[in-house]
Design a protein around this motif. Structure first.
Motif, PDB file in Angstrom:
ATOM      1  N   LEU A 460     -13.184  -2.783  -3.303  1.00 50.22           N
ATOM      2  CA  LEU A 460     -13.014  -4.177  -3.730  1.00 50.22           C
ATOM      3  C   LEU A 460     -12.228  -4.296  -5.024  1.00 50.22           C
ATOM      4  CD1 LEU A 460     -16.509  -5.792  -2.953  1.00 50.22           C
ATOM      5  CD2 LEU A 460     -14.435  -5.818  -1.560  1.00 50.22           C
ATOM      6  N   SER A 461     -11.708  -3.179  -5.530  1.00 50.77           N
ATOM      7  CA  SER A 461     -11.046  -3.219  -6.831  1.00 50.77           C
ATOM      8  C   SER A 461      -9.716  -2.476  -6.849  1.00 50.77           C
ATOM      9  CB  SER A 461     -11.951  -2.605  -7.909  1.00 50.77           C
ATOM     10  OG  SER A 461     -13.204  -3.223  -7.922  1.00 50.77           O
ATOM     11  N   ARG A 462      -9.707  -1.260  -6.317  1.00 46.07           N
ATOM     12  CA  ARG A 462      -8.517  -0.418  -6.394  1.00 46.07           C
ATOM     13  C   ARG A 462      -8.387   0.370  -5.105  1.00 46.07           C
ATOM     14  NH1 ARG A 462      -8.859   3.678 -11.146  1.00 46.07           N
ATOM     15  NH2 ARG A 462      -9.840   5.073  -9.644  1.00 46.07           N
ATOM     16  N   LYS A 463      -7.223   0.270  -4.459  1.00 41.95           N
ATOM     17  CA  LYS A 463      -7.020   0.922  -3.164  1.00 41.95           C
ATOM     18  C   LYS A 463      -7.085   2.439  -3.265  1.00 41.95           C
ATOM     19  CE  LYS A 463      -3.995  -0.363  -0.183  1.00 41.95           C
ATOM     20  NZ  LYS A 463      -2.721  -0.735   0.478  1.00 41.95           N
ATOM     21  N   GLY A 464      -6.721   2.981  -4.378  1.00 41.13           N
ATOM     22  CA  GLY A 464      -6.615   4.432  -4.480  1.00 41.13           C
ATOM     23  C   GLY A 464      -5.203   4.852  -4.136  1.00 41.13           C
ATOM     24  N   TYR A 465      -4.845   6.060  -4.519  1.00 42.93           N
ATOM     25  CA  TYR A 465      -3.491   6.524  -4.272  1.00 42.93           C
ATOM     26  C   TYR A 465      -3.365   6.923  -2.800  1.00 42.93           C
ATOM     27  CZ  TYR A 465      -6.404  10.283  -6.124  1.00 42.93           C
ATOM     28  OH  TYR A 465      -7.461  11.105  -6.403  1.00 42.93           O
ATOM     29  N   PRO A 466      -2.205   6.669  -2.196  1.00 40.85           N
ATOM     30  CA  PRO A 466      -2.022   6.992  -0.772  1.00 40.85           C
ATOM     31  C   PRO A 466      -1.881   8.494  -0.575  1.00 40.85           C
ATOM     32  CG  PRO A 466       0.045   6.206  -1.696  1.00 40.85           C
ATOM     33  CD  PRO A 466      -0.990   6.080  -2.791  1.00 40.85           C
ATOM     34  N   ILE A 467      -2.547   9.025   0.424  1.00 39.81           N
ATOM     35  CA  ILE A 467      -2.427  10.459   0.711  1.00 39.81           C
ATOM     36  C   ILE A 467      -2.228  10.668   2.205  1.00 39.81           C
ATOM     37  CG2 ILE A 467      -3.878  11.113  -1.253  1.00 39.81           C
ATOM     38  CD1 ILE A 467      -6.129  11.751   0.775  1.00 39.81           C
ATOM     39  N   ASP A 468      -1.670  11.790   2.573  1.00 39.56           N
ATOM     40  CA  ASP A 468      -1.622  12.212   3.970  1.00 39.56           C
ATOM     41  C   ASP A 468      -2.941  12.930   4.233  1.00 39.56           C
ATOM     42  OD1 ASP A 468      -1.261  13.706   6.361  1.00 39.56           O
ATOM     43  OD2 ASP A 468       0.916  13.611   6.112  1.00 39.56           O
TER      44      ASP A 468
END
Length: 559
Positions: A460-468
């Motif tokens: 609900l705040s931060r998506k997080g960094y995209p990873i494979d």
């Protein structure tokens, strides 16, 4: 544009100038202009530029900004400073109890750039040591943020849990006043243990649903209103909607089933079972010639195929957990001492071991341990292990993954730990390629035992960094690295949608509370729920190992 709108724009400009540590005299001039315009007894939009310049306290500079707002609808100075300031920092200005001076500390000293990160920092007790803050201020900020999150209409599972239990009790007591052995269950996303909850669905089975519905006005915990689909809806003071479905007892279990699983799951099972009067949910699966599928698995994935083959996992329970890994003490940013944390695990939780993982030296904002303090902590652990035996404290560290993927500390320090949790805490603005490469390099480090909160997300705040995900999980499988299910309700990371892939690759998962105080160990409850949702069995969970088995595991890993 009204006076108040202009005043708000100027006030925001002055606050942003203060955040960006602008000229103090100019900041005061803008703030004074905002105050003056807000108190004017006439509409400033009715005046010419020359007339505005004559208003006491404005002058040519402020008047030109006001005129720009009136004629263009915005201010170039405001647009520029907004572009230079993280959006989350601007949002913080709306939090009661913290002004620009405190936000500067949060932003510049603690490296926090949005409200979600600030909320997490409050839960980790990170604010109380910062300049101008204390325990009371930290608690007030946390409560205001929780209120803002509730206003958005979405809740963490953990936030909804208390309300569910309260409503279940209230509804049960109310029904027992006039109904013989009523049936009542929670359904929907909550019963499937989804990490985000938007509404609560209660199913009630009675001898006469119409008669019960006619008495709903007597229920005083919330006020229900009838909907077009014959259900009843209520809005709680917390902002979470409650949906009530009243059915006759003969229809209860079919209604509970259809209101629990997602559409794909429900449709596929009913196509095999058909409608009917079922005495239990198990009877529905039996008629469909399927093994019973636990509610948390009903997501329309592989669960029906596994049920056909009778290969469903025996889902892990909290009782299966023998210890707790990845926790913090007052050695870094925790609230309780190492001994307090250990005694709580031993006596209150009846666990066999504690893995302490205070922050490494790069996490200066969290009082990370330098090499000398690592040695001192390990000396305390040795003494406590004698005192608390047979309970054991494992020497761990949460080692920061640097931007190039290397771990904090040189080899001679890393090899002194029983296990290492490798996590990213800084420089999190990465594309998928960079984030994946950074994680894989850390995973390939021979001292990495567990990959901590793999995406860094804050729900609900931060998506997080995209990873494979597949590449990261494959790397863990190749290097015998465990993946953490961070049990903090804000994280629940690794995401449950990838648990099954990790398990198929032979990767162990670990339900880690990331506790920063004794109460934080209770988050293992939420970690276990989401682990069940991902299909985790006790045999595939590292901290379900006995003390003997996990000691052997760490020893073999470190050879």
């Amino acid at each position: 544009m009204e006076n108040k709108t202009i005043a708000r724009s100027l006030r925001l400009l002055s606050q942003l100038m203060e955040l960006n540590q602008g000229n103090a005299f100019k900041i005061k001039s803008v703030a004074n202009a905002a105050f003056k315009i807000d108190k004017l007894p006439f509409a400033i939009k009715s005046k010419s530029l020359e007339e505005i310049e004559k208003i006491d306290g404005l002058g040519k500079s402020m008047s030109s900004k006001v005129w720009e707002l009136l004629t263009v609808g915005t201010m170039a100075d405001l647009e520029q400073i907004l572009a230079d300031t993280p959006e989350g920092i601007v949002e913080m200005l709306g939090i009661k109890g913290i002004g620009p001076k405190k936000i500067v500390v949060i932003w510049k000293d603690l490296g926090i750039e949005n409200i979600g990160e600030l909320y997490y920092a409050c839960n980790e007790n990170r604010l109380i040591e910062a300049k101008g803050f204390g325990l009371k201020t930290q608690e007030e900020i946390r409560k205001v943020i929780e209120f803002k999150m509730a206003a958005a209409g979405k809740f963490l599972y953990a936030q909804a849990e208390h309300l569910v239990n309260e409503l279940h009790t209230d509804l049960s007591l109310w029904l027992n006043n006039f109904e013989s052995a009523p049936l009542i269950e929670i359904a929907g996303d909550y019963r499937r243990r989804c990490e985000i909850i938007e509404d609560l669905v209660f199913i009630i089975g009675t001898d006469n649903a119409e008669s019960t519905a006619s008495k709903l006005y007597l229920f005083d915990s919330v006020e229900f209103e009838k909907q077009a689909d014959e259900s009843y809806l209520a809005a709680t003071p917390f902002g979470l909607n409650v949906k009530l479905q009243l059915v006759n007892k003969a229809d209860f279990y079919l209604q509970l089933f259809t209101s629990t699983g997602n559409t794909a799951h429900v449709n596929e099972v009913l196509a095999m079972a058909g409608a009917g009067d079922y005495l239990s949910e198990a009877a529905i699966y039996e008629k469909a010639k399927l093994a019973y599928i636990a509610p948390e698995l009903r997501e329309g994935g592989k669960e029906i195929h596994l049920a056909k083959e009778n290969k469903l996992p025996i889902l892990i329970t909290e009782k299966d957990l023998k210890g707790t890994l990845h926790n913090h003490s007052t050695w870094s940013d925790g609230v309780h001492t190492l001994e307090q944390m250990a005694v709580f695990c031993k006596e209150d939780l009846q666990l066999e071991y504690l893995g302490i993982c205070d922050h490494s030296k790069s996490a200066f904002y969290a009082n990370g341990l330098n090499e000398q303090r690592v040695y001192a902590q390990q000396q305390e652990i040795d003494a406590l292990n004698i005192k608390l035996a047979p309970f054991k404290i494992f020497k761990g560290i949460e080692s920061d993954i640097q931007f190039d993927g290397s771990l904090d500390y040189p080899e001679e320090i890393l090899k002194t730990f029983d296990f290492v949790v490798a996590s990213i805490h800084s420089n999190i603005k990465m594309d998928e390629e960079k984030a994946t490469a950074r994680l894989i390099k850390a995973i390939e480090n021979p001292y990495t035992t567990i990959l901590g909160h793999p995406t860094g997300r804050l729900l609900l705040s931060r998506k997080g960094y995209p990873i494979d995900y597949a590449k990261v999980i494959d790397a863990c499988a190749a290097n015998n690295v465990v993946i953490e299910i961070n049990a903090n309700p804000l994280r629940l990371d690794l995401d449950w949608r990838w648990h099954n892939y990790a398990l198929e690759k032979g990767v162990l998962l670990s339900i880690n509370p990331d506790a920063h105080r004794m109460e934080g160990f209770k988050d293992m409850h939420y970690g276990t729920l989401v682990a069940r949702k991902g299909g985790l069995a006790a045999t595939q969970c590292l901290n379900a190992f006995t003390l003997t088995d996990i000691t052997e595991y760490f020893n073999n890993k470190n050879r």
